[in-house]
Scaffold this active site. Structure first.
Site, mmCIF file in Angstrom:
data_model
loop_
_atom_site.group_PDB
_atom_site.id
_atom_site.type_symbol
_atom_site.label_atom_id
_atom_site.label_comp_id
_atom_site.label_asym_id
_atom_site.label_seq_id
_atom_site.Cartn_x
_atom_site.Cartn_y
_atom_site.Cartn_z
ATOM 1 N N HIS A 41 16.392 64.501 68.919
ATOM 2 C CA HIS A 41 17.557 64.741 69.854
ATOM 3 C C HIS A 41 17.409 66.618 69.661
ATOM 4 O O HIS A 41 17.888 66.627 69.356
ATOM 5 C CB HIS A 41 18.582 63.966 69.700
ATOM 6 C CG HIS A 41 19.359 64.253 71.317
ATOM 7 N ND1 HIS A 41 19.827 65.963 72.247
ATOM 8 C CD2 HIS A 41 19.124 62.934 72.586
ATOM 9 C CE1 HIS A 41 20.008 65.426 73.055
ATOM 10 N NE2 HIS A 41 19.587 64.047 73.516
ATOM 11 N N GLU A 54 17.029 48.054 69.695
ATOM 12 C CA GLU A 54 16.354 49.322 68.941
ATOM 13 C C GLU A 54 15.639 49.097 67.563
ATOM 14 O O GLU A 54 14.726 49.512 67.723
ATOM 15 C CB GLU A 54 17.500 50.441 68.409
ATOM 16 C CG GLU A 54 16.668 52.047 68.008
ATOM 17 C CD GLU A 54 17.555 52.732 67.781
ATOM 18 O OE1 GLU A 54 17.091 54.097 67.364
ATOM 19 O OE2 GLU A 54 19.062 52.380 68.036
ATOM 20 N N ARG A 95 11.632 65.028 74.973
ATOM 21 C CA ARG A 95 12.507 65.856 73.574
ATOM 22 C C ARG A 95 11.732 65.874 72.868
ATOM 23 O O ARG A 95 12.128 66.498 71.763
ATOM 24 C CB ARG A 95 13.348 63.685 73.877
ATOM 25 C CG ARG A 95 14.547 63.734 74.456
ATOM 26 C CD ARG A 95 15.244 62.264 73.920
ATOM 27 N NE ARG A 95 16.000 62.229 74.806
ATOM 28 C CZ ARG A 95 16.771 61.241 74.772
ATOM 29 N NH1 ARG A 95 16.972 60.517 74.283
ATOM 30 N NH2 ARG A 95 17.806 61.099 75.678
ATOM 31 N N SER A 132 16.727 54.120 77.359
ATOM 32 C CA SER A 132 16.587 53.097 75.617
ATOM 33 C C SER A 132 17.765 52.019 76.399
ATOM 34 O O SER A 132 17.959 50.684 75.755
ATOM 35 C CB SER A 132 17.215 53.872 74.472
ATOM 36 O OG SER A 132 18.730 54.529 75.462
#
Length: 563
Positions: A233, A373, A282, A388
């Site tokens: 991130h 995840e 990202r 997500s």
């Protein structure tokens, strides 16, 4: 009536449990802590859905196209299409469950911009969407539990899968309070246990979401995919040895990244990417910050950090839409973002890779499903922010639907089928507990603390799999890990639990799968950036990496076409 076992109580686990119960299944939900302590509570920015309430002519098709583009060709297109089509209905259902979304002046669910998307499609609740959605889903689970549709067992962690002739029929779990091992069997098992944070340690993820369940499955023959795809991130801060997230919502609301070039502020993202600037995907933003700090040597005060500026936003924007960001800066950084700039640098945040599943979330092992995840689905080589939360909720739904539809006869037929099935399950469960107890006992004579081995593993992984990698780094990491594996044979009993050495041993092999996957992908794609192979190579590598573990402790990496 199907017996479904769900492991994990984050967004994916709760969603899977609710869906399976609504389909008439008998559900057992096992988790280590109450849902209020799951990593999903930490989700800050929002959840993506093309609601088209901003006059931008948005659509699920455009959401699909942005997701596929961000995934750099590695995401399952059919699965992504189903997810983006379902997104608006999921927002509606969450609202019906009592989830509180921020609203615009017309009363519609409010939307903001997020990285990699040109339309406003990220629904939010100030900057604490995870808390809100988890509250709504956990309340629904409690309601269904009160009706007897779901049985919740807290303080349990997965130690081993129970496998009968290649079919998963349950798991062996350890009670974290008593240490007792318990075998639970059913028609199907859904893993919803989060990412592999534990093998790196210093990530934005929860320390409880350590990846040990994924490692258990891998050691028992379940294939992993795209393990090299780790999202850094762009905006995290260091707090007492832990990376903490400054939500992408800060840039979605207009926050700007800059450093100083001489005495002038340099808004490098806006210069390099004038169309989307600070809201590029990202992987690109993280790589850009890395270049500024490590190659151009223009980090703030010669440190690996740049500034994020939200000081120019209105008081309402900072304290309402970015309330959580504002509070984090004040409490943990002793910094007032209304007057000061926030020093940020990329940190490990999300694992796009995980258990290899098909469109219906079935793993390579019959009877075993994975969602959230811990599964490799939807995100390809790079995840869009806001996908997500959506992927976890939708993935839990899809896994539950597949698991309930699955009829696990275990090869039996005839009038006594049900009785024989129960008998065989008991035998398999007893054998797996005996096997697990023997493995635990094998460490009784060791003298190396498991935590020491885990610390060494984390050092190797962080050194080898940074934002940029090279063959030299990865090869050296594999060499160091092989040495550590020999050392680990002398691990002693764990401080926290007798099963701790087993957990660490499993994680060593999972770590090796990540390193080997990164070594074999000789290109740069999405979050996987190779200094020695800086270009994307669709001819050879527009494929999924698949890691397989064999009983002789070897790991094989192959490439498969994207479904």
């Amino acid at each position: 009536m199907a017996d479904i076992i769900v492991v994990g109580n984050g967004l994916a686990g709760l969603s899977a449990s609710i869906t399976a119960a609504e389909l008439g299944a008998k559900v057992i939900l096992l988790c280590q802590n109450p849902p209020e302590r799951s990593q999903s509570v930490m989700a800050a920015g929002g959840i993506n859905a093309a609601l088209n309430t901003k006059g931008q002519e948005d659509s699920p098709l455009q959401h699909y196209e942005d997701t596929i583009k961000s995934g750099c060709g590695l995401a399952n297109s059919d699965a992504v299409k189903d997810m983006t089509d379902a997104a608006p209905k999921i927002i509606k259902k969450l609202s019906q469950l009592g989830v509180i979304f921020s609203r615009d002046d017309k009363g519609n669910v409010n939307l903001r911009y997020f990285g990699g998307q040109k339309k406003m499609r990220t629904a939010f609740s100030k900057s604490g969407i995870g808390k809100q959605i988890m509250c709504g889903l956990s309340q629904e689970v409690r309601r269904l539990a009160a009706k007897g549709n779901i049985t919740v067992k807290e303080n349990y962690k997965l130690v081993s899968l129970i496998v009968d002739e290649g079919i998963c029929i349950g798991g062996v779990f350890q009670d974290n309070i008593t240490g007792k091992l318990t075998a639970i069997t059913g028609d199907a098992l859904i893993l919803a246990t989060g990412g592999m944070n534990g093998i790196f340690g210093n990530t934005t993820g929860s320390l409880l979401s350590n990846g040990s369940a994924t490692a258990v499955a891998f050691r028992q023959g379940v294939k992993l995919a795209n393990c090299e795809m780790i999202q850094y991130h762009p905006t995290t801060v260091e707090v007492n040895g832990k990376r903490m997230l400054i939500s992408e919502a800060a840039r979605g609301e207009g926050g700007r990244l800059f450093t100083y070039r001489g005495k002038e502020k340099w808004y490098f993202m806006e210069e390099w990417f004038p169309e989307q600037g600070n809201l590029m995907p990202r992987d690109i933003v993280s790589k850009s910050i890395y270049q500024v700090c490590n190659k151009l040597k223009l980090g703030i005060s010669q440190k690996n950090q740049v500034y994020l500026d939200i000081s120019f936003l209105t008081e309402k924007e900072k304290k309402t839409a970015l309330k959580e960001v504002y509070q984090l800066c004040q409490v943990y950084l002793n910094l007032d973002p209304a007057k000061e700039y926030i020093p940020v640098y990329p940190g490990i945040h999300y694992f796009m890779g995980g258990i290899y599943v098909d469109k219906g979330h079935q793993s390579s092992m019959e009877g075993l499903y994975a969602a959230g995840e811990c599964a490799c689905q939807y995100h390809g080589a790079n995840r869009l922010g806001g996908n997500s939360t959506l992927g976890a909720i939708y993935g839990g739904m899809a896994a539950a639907q597949s698991a309930v539809a699955y009829e696990n006869s275990e090869g039996l037929s005839g009038e006594n089928n049900e009785a024989e099935k129960i008998k065989r399950r008991l035998v398999c469960a007893e054998n797996e507990i005996i096997k697990t107890e023997a493995a635990i006992a094998s460490y009784a004579i060791g003298d190396i603390p498991p935590r020491e081995v885990l610390k060494d593993l984390r050092a190797i992984m962080n050194d080898s799999m940074g934002i940029e990698r090279s063959e030299e780094q990865l090869t050296d990491g594999i060499r160091r890990l092989n040495v550590l594996m020999v050392k680990s044979k002398n691990m002693g009993e764990g401080v926290l639990a007798e099963t701790e050495p087993l957990m660490v041993e499993n994680m060593l092999f999972m770590g090796k799968a990540l390193l080997l996957s990164a070594l074999e992908r000789k290109e740069t794609r999405g979050a996987h950036i190779r200094r020695d192979y800086p270009k994307r190579d669709d001819e050879h590598f527009k494929k999924i990496t698949v890691a397989s573990y064999y009983s002789d402790e070897t790991i094989d990496i192959t490439f498969k076409e994207v479904q």
